[in-house]
Design a protein around this motif. Sequence first.
Motif, PDB file in Angstrom:
ATOM      1  N   GLU A  53       0.928  -1.259   0.117  1.00 30.67           N
ATOM      2  CA  GLU A  53      -0.114   0.107   0.015  1.00 30.67           C
ATOM      3  C   GLU A  53       0.941   1.470  -0.044  1.00 30.67           C
ATOM      4  O   GLU A  53       0.472   2.217  -0.611  1.00 30.67           O
ATOM      5  N   LEU A  54       1.939   1.333   0.729  1.00 33.03           N
ATOM      6  CA  LEU A  54       2.797   2.383   0.840  1.00 33.03           C
ATOM      7  C   LEU A  54       3.467   2.571  -0.622  1.00 33.03           C
ATOM      8  O   LEU A  54       3.579   3.688  -0.953  1.00 33.03           O
ATOM      9  N   ALA A  55       3.996   1.367  -1.317  1.00 32.56           N
ATOM     10  CA  ALA A  55       4.564   1.712  -2.327  1.00 32.56           C
ATOM     11  C   ALA A  55       3.499   2.169  -3.492  1.00 32.56           C
ATOM     12  O   ALA A  55       4.135   2.863  -4.546  1.00 32.56           O
ATOM     13  N   ALA A  56       2.116   1.878  -3.438  1.00 32.07           N
ATOM     14  CA  ALA A  56       1.357   2.168  -4.408  1.00 32.07           C
ATOM     15  C   ALA A  56       0.957   3.613  -4.217  1.00 32.07           C
ATOM     16  O   ALA A  56       0.657   4.588  -5.187  1.00 32.07           O
ATOM     17  N   ARG A  57       0.905   4.139  -2.988  1.00 29.00           N
ATOM     18  CA  ARG A  57       0.656   5.575  -2.558  1.00 29.00           C
ATOM     19  C   ARG A  57       1.785   6.450  -3.023  1.00 29.00           C
ATOM     20  O   ARG A  57       1.454   7.692  -3.306  1.00 29.00           O
ATOM     21  N   PHE A  58       3.018   6.236  -2.846  1.00 27.99           N
ATOM     22  CA  PHE A  58       3.901   6.664  -3.482  1.00 27.99           C
ATOM     23  C   PHE A  58       4.973   6.016  -4.235  1.00 27.99           C
ATOM     24  O   PHE A  58       5.922   5.585  -3.909  1.00 27.99           O
ATOM     25  N   PRO A  59       4.395   6.149  -5.621  1.00 28.01           N
ATOM     26  CA  PRO A  59       5.288   5.495  -6.823  1.00 28.01           C
ATOM     27  C   PRO A  59       6.345   6.268  -6.869  1.00 28.01           C
ATOM     28  O   PRO A  59       7.490   5.577  -7.386  1.00 28.01           O
ATOM     29  N   GLU A  60       6.692   7.577  -6.663  1.00 21.83           N
ATOM     30  CA  GLU A  60       7.818   8.210  -6.915  1.00 21.83           C
ATOM     31  C   GLU A  60       9.068   7.808  -6.080  1.00 21.83           C
ATOM     32  O   GLU A  60      10.306   7.972  -6.306  1.00 21.83           O
ATOM     33  N   ARG A  61       8.818   6.938  -4.944  1.00 21.11           N
ATOM     34  CA  ARG A  61       9.803   6.569  -3.928  1.00 21.11           C
ATOM     35  C   ARG A  61      10.120   5.092  -4.458  1.00 21.11           C
ATOM     36  O   ARG A  61       9.339   4.157  -4.164  1.00 21.11           O
ATOM     37  N   SER A  62      11.502   4.991  -4.931  1.00 20.88           N
ATOM     38  CA  SER A  62      11.615   3.469  -5.373  1.00 20.88           C
ATOM     39  C   SER A  62      12.408   2.770  -4.132  1.00 20.88           C
ATOM     40  O   SER A  62      12.746   1.606  -4.536  1.00 20.88           O
ATOM     41  N   ARG A  63      12.932   3.307  -3.203  1.00 25.54           N
ATOM     42  CA  ARG A  63      13.561   2.652  -2.121  1.00 25.54           C
ATOM     43  C   ARG A  63      13.251   2.603  -0.820  1.00 25.54           C
ATOM     44  O   ARG A  63      12.887   3.853  -0.301  1.00 25.54           O
ATOM     45  N   TRP A  64      12.591   1.470  -0.188  1.00 31.32           N
ATOM     46  CA  TRP A  64      12.655   1.481   1.248  1.00 31.32           C
ATOM     47  C   TRP A  64      13.459   0.440   2.056  1.00 31.32           C
ATOM     48  O   TRP A  64      13.770  -0.619   1.551  1.00 31.32           O
ATOM     49  N   THR A  65      13.728   1.251   3.132  1.00 26.70           N
ATOM     50  CA  THR A  65      14.669   0.309   4.253  1.00 26.70           C
ATOM     51  C   THR A  65      13.863  -0.044   5.261  1.00 26.70           C
ATOM     52  O   THR A  65      13.413   0.711   5.944  1.00 26.70           O
ATOM     53  N   PRO A  66      14.611  -1.290   5.958  1.00 26.66           N
ATOM     54  CA  PRO A  66      13.952  -1.348   7.564  1.00 26.66           C
ATOM     55  C   PRO A  66      14.130  -0.278   8.510  1.00 26.66           C
ATOM     56  O   PRO A  66      13.447  -0.368   9.481  1.00 26.66           O
ATOM     57  N   ALA A  67      15.327   0.543   8.321  1.00 29.01           N
ATOM     58  CA  ALA A  67      15.339   1.821   9.190  1.00 29.01           C
ATOM     59  C   ALA A  67      14.324   2.892   8.973  1.00 29.01           C
ATOM     60  O   ALA A  67      14.202   3.914   9.699  1.00 29.01           O
TER      61      ALA A  67
END
Length: 472
Positions: A53-67
Amino acid sequence: MAQSPRASLVFAKSCSDCGQRQVELPRPLPEIGDDFDWMLRDYDSFRLFMLEELAARFPERSRWTPADIEVVLVEALAVVLDQLSDQLDRSHSEAYLDSARRPDSLRRLLTLIGYDAVREHYPLSWSDSKLVKHLLATKGYDPTGLPFEPDLGRSEVLVRLLVWLGKPANALGVAPNLNQRVTERAFLQLLGYDADNLREALDLDLPPHRRFATQALDQRWYHYPHLMEEARAAGPARLHRNRRMVTLDDYRERSEDHPLVLRASASSRWGGSWSTIDLVMVLSGNGELDQSIAAVIPADELEQVQQAVDDFHWREQLPSVDWQLQPGFRSVINAYVDKYRMAGQEVWLLDATPVGLYLNLSVKVDGNYFQSEVRQAINQALGSDAGGFFEPGRLAFGQDIHASDLIETLMALEGVNAVCLNRFKRVGDRYPDQSGAGVISLDGTEIARCDNRIGQPARGYWRLSLHGGQRG
């Protein structure tokens, strides 16, 4: 907030008196799509769904980390949702008997179907220290001051408890044993209980005793969950067991459930105003209904029979038997029949009709056997003790006695080479010998008897002639 629509009155052009009320309704709201997967149940599925859901709402952000703080919040929420989902599953499973895992849930569900799990599965024992302390506290003693655990299954601990209570050390004997009914009764009287045994002292009809037994059973099931399976299986099975005496078969089957009843037969007769049930019984030890149980049952078997009766009355929630009054068979059995018979149905308890048999036997003994040993074996095989041919309850009402059955029983004994039945008849001169016919016919509520007791020839006897073998 939605507003109520306003109605307008519209008149037709051709008729000024004809009006029509018209209301313009608001347009329906658009459907809201549901993209939530309602099959999500655990931590991994919740976490994955929220990250998608986060990736769908913020498509401009391509990188997510555990921190990332968003990922930390997602994982924290996934933990809480997983816990709530587990609680939901547990609550749902606790609502059904076959899936309940909590002791209190299982006990309550069994209560709904009329099964008293506390009465059926709570083990009463003098070795249970908590139970002993509860009994002491009920009578005003303070068990918290006990310097030892009151495991009264051991004689030395019982003596220490008597001294702690201010009683003589030998008040119950030198080495008292609470497994003996007399000692158990005397100890309960010392504590102030008007009871004959531990079950009567812990009366589950009294709320304090019921609460204690319930908590003790729940703790026992909590520490030993496998013990719950016995109650889980026994509860529903009890629903299929008839506990009422309606038909003649019910009277017969339910009567034979009682430990004192070996055989039962029921018949109905019309008395002119109402029908009466005649319940004929064969009792333990070949006793009669108006005889005392203690006078019929041998002394070495009496305590075992009393224990069996106490256990049965406990399970059926019947009044306990006061054995000090030396009750008769009729009073004990009548309390059981009165509970389960139909209201207004008259029931008469009757003794079976004994038919004494006279047997005259000639037996050829093998040369390697002593006659005394063979005679003793024959007496046991034909006797009324356990395993004997004329054991109480072995023969049915009206069952014919065949000479071939007697000969087969004797021929199976070691040292017996041949058997000749010289006389085979009912006791009494008016009855003919049936050794030629080989069968004695019985009818109705007649039961064959051959007690072979001195002074009671009417109950049957035999005469035995031994040939061959060795003297001694």
